[in-house]
Design an enzyme around this catalytic site. Sequence first.
Site, PDB file in Angstrom:
ATOM      1  N   GLY A 273     -17.105   7.445 -13.753  1.00 54.27           N
ATOM      2  CA  GLY A 273     -15.901   6.607 -14.274  1.00 54.27           C
ATOM      3  C   GLY A 273     -15.433   5.223 -13.553  1.00 54.27           C
TER       4      GLY A 273
ATOM      5  N   GLN B  89      -9.508  -1.800 -12.434  1.00 59.00           N
ATOM      6  CA  GLN B  89     -11.722  -2.442 -11.988  1.00 59.00           C
ATOM      7  C   GLN B  89     -11.989  -3.341 -12.196  1.00 59.00           C
ATOM      8  OE1 GLN B  89     -12.713   2.083 -11.348  1.00 59.00           O
ATOM      9  NE2 GLN B  89     -14.176   0.765  -9.593  1.00 59.00           N
TER      10      GLN B  89
ATOM     11  N   CYS C  33     -18.106   4.441  -5.632  1.00 59.10           N
ATOM     12  CA  CYS C  33     -16.978   3.621  -6.767  1.00 59.10           C
ATOM     13  C   CYS C  33     -18.321   2.228  -7.011  1.00 59.10           C
ATOM     14  CB  CYS C  33     -15.713   3.223  -5.912  1.00 59.10           C
ATOM     15  SG  CYS C  33     -14.337   2.391  -6.828  1.00 59.10           S
ATOM     16  N   LEU C  34     -17.477   2.353  -8.235  1.00 59.95           N
ATOM     17  CA  LEU C  34     -18.292   1.010  -8.648  1.00 59.95           C
ATOM     18  C   LEU C  34     -17.741  -0.077  -7.838  1.00 59.95           C
ATOM     19  CD1 LEU C  34     -18.163   1.601 -12.513  1.00 59.95           C
ATOM     20  CD2 LEU C  34     -20.300   1.712 -10.924  1.00 59.95           C
TER      21      LEU C  34
ATOM     22  N   HIS D 147     -10.231  10.468  -7.801  1.00 59.81           N
ATOM     23  CA  HIS D 147     -11.110   9.328  -7.776  1.00 59.81           C
ATOM     24  C   HIS D 147     -10.138   8.272  -8.944  1.00 59.81           C
ATOM     25  CE1 HIS D 147     -14.226   6.779  -6.076  1.00 59.81           C
ATOM     26  NE2 HIS D 147     -13.680   6.339  -7.317  1.00 59.81           N
TER      27      HIS D 147
ATOM     28  N   HIS E 246      -6.806   4.693  -8.086  1.00 58.65           N
ATOM     29  CA  HIS E 246      -7.285   3.514  -8.533  1.00 58.65           C
ATOM     30  C   HIS E 246      -6.207   3.086  -9.372  1.00 58.65           C
ATOM     31  CE1 HIS E 246     -11.167   2.440  -7.483  1.00 58.65           C
ATOM     32  NE2 HIS E 246     -11.934   3.047  -7.921  1.00 58.65           N
TER      33      HIS E 246
END
Length: 169
Positions: A46, A51, A92-93, A134, A138
């Site tokens: 995702g 992000q 998480c990235l 998740h 964000h």
Amino acid sequence: MAIRKIVEKGDEILAKKCKPVKEVTKHIQTVTRDMIDTMIEADGVGLAAPQIGIMKRMFVCRPELEEPEHNYVFINPEILEKEGEQDSMEGCLSVPGYIGHVVRPEKVRIQGLDAEGEMQDLVFDGFAATCICHEYDHLDGILYTDRSDNVMTNEEYAEILKKQEEEER
């Protein structure tokens, strides 16, 4: 399509609430395609707009483990229903190298526009529900580390799994 730079924890943009998308334009469609490419390139499941530094309420994901090539786009999503509870271990990235324990709903119903601007109303459960929650977080400036009761490095987590595996033998 382009690969975008992923913003990492510590950047204040990740703690801000996103604004709704006013209209699904060609530009928004290009951004969502770039987000999918970036997510896949980073081997993520995702990616939310903040992000990549865009403060709009949209995210992409591929939450179905049995169909990893199926990508979803959610623009102006709303989680309408939550059911049950499950433990999840999340990474998480934007928080590379770490994983944490989070309690999430077992099942969610989400509504939002797709990349063409069409309304979709979908239900996800298990891992897919975790993924949806998740990414949705964000959009409100919440990282999994804000919800976790135990964040550890990937190496520490691998050690725990190894010990559990040895104990089960």
